[in-house]
Motif scaffolding. Structure first.
Motif, mmCIF file in Angstrom:
data_model
loop_
_atom_site.group_PDB
_atom_site.id
_atom_site.type_symbol
_atom_site.label_atom_id
_atom_site.label_comp_id
_atom_site.label_asym_id
_atom_site.label_seq_id
_atom_site.Cartn_x
_atom_site.Cartn_y
_atom_site.Cartn_z
ATOM 1 N N GLU A 10 -0.313 7.496 -4.312
ATOM 2 C CA GLU A 10 0.404 8.098 -3.183
ATOM 3 C C GLU A 10 -0.475 9.163 -2.560
ATOM 4 N N ASP A 55 1.868 3.318 -2.756
ATOM 5 C CA ASP A 55 2.087 3.575 -1.338
ATOM 6 C C ASP A 55 1.223 2.573 -0.574
ATOM 7 N N ILE A 56 1.738 2.000 0.476
ATOM 8 C CA ILE A 56 0.959 1.014 1.238
ATOM 9 C C ILE A 56 -0.131 1.695 2.057
ATOM 10 N N ASN A 57 0.202 2.823 2.696
ATOM 11 C CA ASN A 57 -0.759 3.522 3.544
ATOM 12 C C ASN A 57 -1.444 4.617 2.729
ATOM 13 N N ASP A 63 -5.989 -0.689 1.661
ATOM 14 C CA ASP A 63 -4.616 -0.187 1.605
ATOM 15 C C ASP A 63 -3.918 -0.669 0.336
ATOM 16 N N PHE A 77 6.049 -1.303 -4.308
ATOM 17 C CA PHE A 77 5.546 -0.666 -3.105
ATOM 18 C C PHE A 77 6.450 0.486 -2.677
ATOM 19 N N THR A 79 6.793 2.885 0.767
ATOM 20 C CA THR A 79 6.245 2.906 2.118
ATOM 21 C C THR A 79 7.250 3.399 3.138
ATOM 22 N N SER A 80 6.727 3.862 4.252
ATOM 23 C CA SER A 80 7.568 4.217 5.393
ATOM 24 C C SER A 80 7.650 3.061 6.383
ATOM 25 N N TYR A 81 6.921 1.987 6.086
ATOM 26 C CA TYR A 81 6.829 0.852 7.007
ATOM 27 C C TYR A 81 7.681 -0.323 6.535
ATOM 28 N N THR A 86 4.201 -6.047 8.057
ATOM 29 C CA THR A 86 3.996 -5.371 6.770
ATOM 30 C C THR A 86 4.795 -6.060 5.672
ATOM 31 N N TYR A 98 10.275 -2.966 -3.516
ATOM 32 C CA TYR A 98 9.803 -2.470 -2.226
ATOM 33 C C TYR A 98 10.755 -1.361 -1.807
#
Length: 231
Positions: A10, A55-57, A63, A77, A79-81, A86, A98
């Protein structure tokens, strides 16, 4: 009984600290907190965690999804996406969970438990062998999956070994793994994929398969040992 070990990948320090505190409060051990793929791979080799939260990003050119393609442990995962592209990429690497930020502690723990249960699933020894086809010289040869002992990475090719034959496949080991993993094949080294059913013995840093000797790396040894039913 040792606590399950979790790696947190992260790049937002406050979120990473919150995740770590939540996990430790629920009886898990956080082996490391890192923010990029290279550090994550080093941590996995050093600590052999049971699960990774990705975290993906993240920092760096790789990534979280591309990092996941290199893992042999379960991962969830974070993520904010949640856009269509994605989600499609994330789904292609078969995550255990996820979680979309911000998430509740209960959701985090539930996904961690699901991931840990996936790790405990043993190889299904009742899976029926499948007929596969490989090129040898000018022929396409039928080969039963249970006749394969192991596969070895060879540049952008893969060598497939049976008891008495060797076949050169024009695919990377990763591509071969995708086709064989549901049949009880798994990594014991970044360069080797073995057939669980073909194991005769394990000694030090090697596994023996019907007269063949294959190296086990530290990164994958714990996963191999977790698959064994000891009596």
């Amino acid at each position: 009984m040792s606590k399950p070990s979790i790696l947190v990948v992260e790049d937002e320090p406050l979120i990473a600290d919150d995740i770590s505190e939540t996990l430790e409060a629920h009886g898990y051990q956080v082996c490391a907190i890192v923010d990029e793929a290279s550090d994550a791979l080093e941590a996995i080799q050093q600590y052999a965690p049971d699960l990774a939260l990705l975290d993906i990003n993240i920092e760096g050119s790789v990534d979280g999804i591309d990092l996941a393609r290199q893992l042999t442990i379960p991962f969830v995962f974070l993520t904010s996406y949640y856009d269509k592209d994605t989600l499609k990429r994330a789904g292609s690497v078969n995550p255990s969970g996820y979680l979309v930020k911000p998430f509740q502690d209960t959701d985090l723990i539930a996904n961690v438990e699901l991931g840990l249960k996936r790790k405990k699933v043993k190889v299904n020894l009742l899976t029926a062998p499948e007929k596969l086809f490989v090129k040898k010289d000018q022929e396409i040869v039928a080969l039963m999956s249970d006749h394969i002992l192991y596969a070895e990475a060879y540049d952008n090719y893969t060598n497939i070994y049976t008891t008495d034959n060797k076949y050169i496949i024009s695919h990377t080991l990763k591509k071969v793994e995708e086709k064989l993993q549901h049949l009880g094949f798994f990594r014991v080294h970044r360069s080797y994929l073995i057939n669980f059913e073909a194991i005769d013995s394990i000694a030090e840093n090697y596994v023996f398969l019907k007269g063949h000797k294959v190296q086990i790396s530290k990164t994958f040894r714990k996963d191999l040992m977790d698959r064994l039913t000891m009596i």
